[in-house]
Design a protein around this motif. Structure first.
Motif, PDB file in Angstrom:
ATOM      1  N   GLY A  72       0.790  -1.216   0.000  1.00  0.00           N
ATOM      2  CA  GLY A  72       0.000   0.000   0.000  1.00  0.00           C
ATOM      3  C   GLY A  72       0.821   1.264   0.000  1.00  0.00           C
ATOM      4  O   GLY A  72       0.310   2.339   0.310  1.00  0.00           O
ATOM      5  N   VAL A  73       2.102   1.138  -0.350  1.00  0.00           N
ATOM      6  CA  VAL A  73       2.945   2.336  -0.389  1.00  0.00           C
ATOM      7  C   VAL A  73       3.442   2.515  -1.823  1.00  0.00           C
ATOM      8  O   VAL A  73       2.748   3.080  -2.653  1.00  0.00           O
ATOM      9  CB  VAL A  73       4.106   2.237   0.610  1.00  0.00           C
ATOM     10  N   ASP A  74       4.660   1.994  -2.113  1.00  0.00           N
ATOM     11  CA  ASP A  74       5.175   2.154  -3.471  1.00  0.00           C
ATOM     12  C   ASP A  74       4.551   1.117  -4.399  1.00  0.00           C
ATOM     13  O   ASP A  74       3.920   0.151  -3.966  1.00  0.00           O
ATOM     14  CB  ASP A  74       6.696   2.092  -3.484  1.00  0.00           C
ATOM     15  N   SER A  75       4.760   1.362  -5.683  1.00  0.00           N
ATOM     16  CA  SER A  75       4.095   0.538  -6.696  1.00  0.00           C
ATOM     17  C   SER A  75       5.027   0.260  -7.861  1.00  0.00           C
ATOM     18  O   SER A  75       5.933   1.056  -8.149  1.00  0.00           O
ATOM     19  CB  SER A  75       2.844   1.256  -7.198  1.00  0.00           C
ATOM     20  N   THR A  76       4.773  -0.859  -8.528  1.00  0.00           N
ATOM     21  CA  THR A  76       5.532  -1.225  -9.717  1.00  0.00           C
ATOM     22  C   THR A  76       4.578  -1.529 -10.857  1.00  0.00           C
ATOM     23  O   THR A  76       3.571  -2.220 -10.666  1.00  0.00           O
ATOM     24  CB  THR A  76       6.406  -2.465  -9.449  1.00  0.00           C
ATOM     25  N   LEU A  77       4.888  -1.005 -12.027  1.00  0.00           N
ATOM     26  CA  LEU A  77       4.152  -1.286 -13.254  1.00  0.00           C
ATOM     27  C   LEU A  77       5.089  -2.062 -14.179  1.00  0.00           C
ATOM     28  O   LEU A  77       6.220  -1.635 -14.401  1.00  0.00           O
ATOM     29  CB  LEU A  77       3.697   0.004 -13.924  1.00  0.00           C
ATOM     30  N   LYS A  78       4.624  -3.193 -14.683  1.00  0.00           N
ATOM     31  CA  LYS A  78       5.461  -4.032 -15.523  1.00  0.00           C
ATOM     32  C   LYS A  78       4.810  -4.253 -16.886  1.00  0.00           C
ATOM     33  O   LYS A  78       3.571  -4.368 -16.981  1.00  0.00           O
ATOM     34  CB  LYS A  78       5.706  -5.385 -14.852  1.00  0.00           C
ATOM     35  N   ILE A  79       5.651  -4.328 -17.893  1.00  0.00           N
ATOM     36  CA  ILE A  79       5.195  -4.666 -19.241  1.00  0.00           C
ATOM     37  C   ILE A  79       6.026  -5.857 -19.720  1.00  0.00           C
ATOM     38  O   ILE A  79       7.253  -5.824 -19.677  1.00  0.00           O
ATOM     39  CB  ILE A  79       5.383  -3.501 -20.231  1.00  0.00           C
ATOM     40  N   GLN A  80       5.333  -6.905 -20.124  1.00  0.00           N
ATOM     41  CA  GLN A  80       6.052  -8.076 -20.632  1.00  0.00           C
ATOM     42  C   GLN A  80       5.140  -8.865 -21.575  1.00  0.00           C
ATOM     43  O   GLN A  80       4.107  -9.384 -21.116  1.00  0.00           O
ATOM     44  CB  GLN A  80       6.512  -8.975 -19.489  1.00  0.00           C
ATOM     45  N   PRO A  81       5.468  -8.964 -22.845  1.00  0.00           N
ATOM     46  CA  PRO A  81       6.601  -8.340 -23.519  1.00  0.00           C
ATOM     47  C   PRO A  81       6.250  -6.946 -24.025  1.00  0.00           C
ATOM     48  O   PRO A  81       5.098  -6.661 -24.335  1.00  0.00           O
ATOM     49  CB  PRO A  81       6.813  -9.289 -24.714  1.00  0.00           C
ATOM     50  N   ALA A  82       7.255  -6.100 -24.118  1.00  0.00           N
ATOM     51  CA  ALA A  82       7.027  -4.749 -24.623  1.00  0.00           C
ATOM     52  C   ALA A  82       6.800  -4.775 -26.137  1.00  0.00           C
ATOM     53  O   ALA A  82       7.401  -5.588 -26.853  1.00  0.00           O
ATOM     54  CB  ALA A  82       8.213  -3.855 -24.291  1.00  0.00           C
ATOM     55  N   GLU A  83       5.935  -3.895 -26.602  1.00  0.00           N
ATOM     56  CA  GLU A  83       5.660  -3.735 -28.026  1.00  0.00           C
ATOM     57  C   GLU A  83       5.983  -2.311 -28.442  1.00  0.00           C
ATOM     58  O   GLU A  83       6.042  -1.403 -27.610  1.00  0.00           O
ATOM     59  CB  GLU A  83       4.198  -4.064 -28.325  1.00  0.00           C
ATOM     60  N   LEU A  84       6.170  -2.127 -29.732  1.00  0.00           N
ATOM     61  CA  LEU A  84       6.533  -0.800 -30.244  1.00  0.00           C
ATOM     62  C   LEU A  84       5.508   0.253 -29.829  1.00  0.00           C
ATOM     63  O   LEU A  84       5.857   1.392 -29.499  1.00  0.00           O
ATOM     64  CB  LEU A  84       6.662  -0.828 -31.767  1.00  0.00           C
ATOM     65  N   GLY A  85       4.240  -0.130 -29.803  1.00  0.00           N
ATOM     66  CA  GLY A  85       3.179   0.815 -29.459  1.00  0.00           C
ATOM     67  C   GLY A  85       3.150   1.198 -27.997  1.00  0.00           C
ATOM     68  O   GLY A  85       2.363   2.067 -27.598  1.00  0.00           O
ATOM     69  N   ASP A  86       4.001   0.587 -27.181  1.00  0.00           N
ATOM     70  CA  ASP A  86       4.051   0.946 -25.761  1.00  0.00           C
ATOM     71  C   ASP A  86       4.933   2.160 -25.502  1.00  0.00           C
ATOM     72  O   ASP A  86       4.989   2.657 -24.374  1.00  0.00           O
ATOM     73  CB  ASP A  86       4.589  -0.235 -24.939  1.00  0.00           C
ATOM     74  N   SER A  87       5.609   2.630 -26.528  1.00  0.00           N
ATOM     75  CA  SER A  87       6.447   3.820 -26.379  1.00  0.00           C
ATOM     76  C   SER A  87       5.577   4.993 -25.958  1.00  0.00           C
ATOM     77  O   SER A  87       4.628   5.368 -26.669  1.00  0.00           O
ATOM     78  CB  SER A  87       7.158   4.140 -27.691  1.00  0.00           C
ATOM     79  N   ALA A  88       5.880   5.556 -24.805  1.00  0.00           N
ATOM     80  CA  ALA A  88       5.053   6.609 -24.225  1.00  0.00           C
ATOM     81  C   ALA A  88       5.718   7.105 -22.947  1.00  0.00           C
ATOM     82  O   ALA A  88       6.743   6.586 -22.513  1.00  0.00           O
ATOM     83  CB  ALA A  88       3.646   6.084 -23.912  1.00  0.00           C
ATOM     84  N   MET A  89       5.081   8.114 -22.344  1.00  0.00           N
ATOM     85  CA  MET A  89       5.463   8.556 -21.000  1.00  0.00           C
ATOM     86  C   MET A  89       4.530   7.850 -20.021  1.00  0.00           C
ATOM     87  O   MET A  89       3.308   7.860 -20.206  1.00  0.00           O
ATOM     88  CB  MET A  89       5.323  10.072 -20.870  1.00  0.00           C
ATOM     89  N   TYR A  90       5.097   7.261 -18.990  1.00  0.00           N
ATOM     90  CA  TYR A  90       4.295   6.604 -17.967  1.00  0.00           C
ATOM     91  C   TYR A  90       4.372   7.461 -16.700  1.00  0.00           C
ATOM     92  O   TYR A  90       5.438   7.658 -16.128  1.00  0.00           O
ATOM     93  CB  TYR A  90       4.779   5.171 -17.721  1.00  0.00           C
ATOM     94  N   LEU A  91       3.210   7.961 -16.320  1.00  0.00           N
ATOM     95  CA  LEU A  91       3.116   8.884 -15.194  1.00  0.00           C
ATOM     96  C   LEU A  91       2.483   8.205 -13.991  1.00  0.00           C
ATOM     97  O   LEU A  91       1.505   7.473 -14.127  1.00  0.00           O
ATOM     98  CB  LEU A  91       2.267  10.093 -15.577  1.00  0.00           C
ATOM     99  N   CYS A  92       3.035   8.497 -12.840  1.00  0.00           N
ATOM    100  CA  CYS A  92       2.449   8.042 -11.583  1.00  0.00           C
ATOM    101  C   CYS A  92       1.940   9.274 -10.837  1.00  0.00           C
ATOM    102  O   CYS A  92       2.549  10.346 -10.895  1.00  0.00           O
ATOM    103  CB  CYS A  92       3.495   7.317 -10.746  1.00  0.00           C
ATOM    104  N   ALA A  93       0.827   9.121 -10.172  1.00  0.00           N
ATOM    105  CA  ALA A  93       0.267  10.214  -9.396  1.00  0.00           C
ATOM    106  C   ALA A  93      -0.301   9.660  -8.097  1.00  0.00           C
ATOM    107  O   ALA A  93      -0.644   8.477  -8.003  1.00  0.00           O
ATOM    108  CB  ALA A  93      -0.821  10.946 -10.176  1.00  0.00           C
ATOM    109  N   SER A  94      -0.410  10.518  -7.091  1.00  0.00           N
ATOM    110  CA  SER A  94      -1.037  10.097  -5.842  1.00  0.00           C
ATOM    111  C   SER A  94      -1.952  11.203  -5.349  1.00  0.00           C
ATOM    112  O   SER A  94      -1.806  12.369  -5.740  1.00  0.00           O
ATOM    113  CB  SER A  94       0.012   9.744  -4.781  1.00  0.00           C
ATOM    114  N   SER A  95      -2.890  10.824  -4.498  1.00  0.00           N
ATOM    115  CA  SER A  95      -3.828  11.813  -3.974  1.00  0.00           C
ATOM    116  C   SER A  95      -4.307  11.421  -2.588  1.00  0.00           C
ATOM    117  O   SER A  95      -4.173  10.279  -2.158  1.00  0.00           O
ATOM    118  CB  SER A  95      -5.014  11.999  -4.923  1.00  0.00           C
TER     119      SER A  95
END
Lengths: 116, 112
Positions: A72-95
């Motif tokens: 319930g504190v930090d977090s991990t986002l995983k992609i497997q397998p990565a594809e060309l269309g996954d190219s992007a900015m990945y933003l994390c936010a909290s509230s």
């Protein structure tokens, strides 16, 4: 001033490889969000956590993406397998607070992913 | 269903001129509305938000926005543009039971 931390800031990976992003929200913020922002577009919610529980992952491509927030504190986002269309900015936010009014989200600096 | 439409993907103004960035929302219930600014390779920073109460909302860096329910609009304004205002601006909408929806963004260029 407290900030949302993300790492790495930049990641280049080859398609079909696995990649992981880490986020540490502001202390005490129970709600954590992962967004994907494709160049020239607005952020799109991938997954939302309330403490360690997933509240919304309706837009998460579950065949290749996974997210966890075990304590319930930090977090991990995983992609497997990565594809060309996954190219992007990945933003994390909290509230804060926990429920009811969403208040504002505090964003981290993001991880820029390039898949080659 | 709810959505956010930002009219004009690119806006150019002269330094010292009025800044007007347009945002219209679609929501079946009263929404919360937000404006965020994003500088290159950075995360989003909140400029201002409307939740309830006064419909004219003042934010940071001299920006303000007015919630107009009859027009379903939440346009962002600043009386006098500064070079440091050049950035990408995003309008966002949230209503209870839904998720945050962001517009596609407006890139603001300030001409010296």
């Amino acid at each position: 001033e407290a900030e949302v931390a993300q790492s790495p800031r930049y990641k280049i990976t080859e398609k079909s490889q696995a990649v992981a992003f880490w986020c540490d929200p502001i202390s005490g913020h129970a709600t954590l969000y992962w967004y994907r922002q494709i160049l020239g577009q607005g952020p799109e919610l991938l997954v939302q956590f309330q403490d360690e529980s997933v509240v919304d992952d309706s837009q998460l491509p579950k065949d290749r993406f996974s997210a966890e927030r075990l304590k319930g504190v930090d977090s991990t986002l995983k992609i497997q397998p990565a594809e060309l269309g996954d190219s992007a900015m990945y933003l994390c936010a909290s509230s804060f607070p926990r429920e009811g009014d969403p208040y504002e989200q505090y964003f981290g600096p993001g991880t820029r992913l390039t898949v080659t | 269903a709810q959505s956010v439409t930002q009219l004009g993907s690119h806006v150019s103004v002269s330094e010292g001129a009025l800044v007007l960035l347009r945002c219209n929302y679609s929501s079946s219930v009263p929404p919360y509305l937000f404006w965020y600014v994003q500088y290159p390779n950075q995360g989003l920073q909140l400029l201002l938000k409307y939740t309830t109460g006064a419909t004219l909302v003042k934010g940071i860096n001299g920006f303000e926005a007015e919630f107009k329910k009859s027009e379903t609009s939440f346009h962002l304004t600043k009386p006098s543009a500064h070079m440091s205002d050049a950035a990408e601006y995003f309008c966002a909408c949230y209503s209870t039971g839904n998720q945050f929806y962001f517009g596609t963004g407006t890139s603001l260029t300030v001409i010296p």
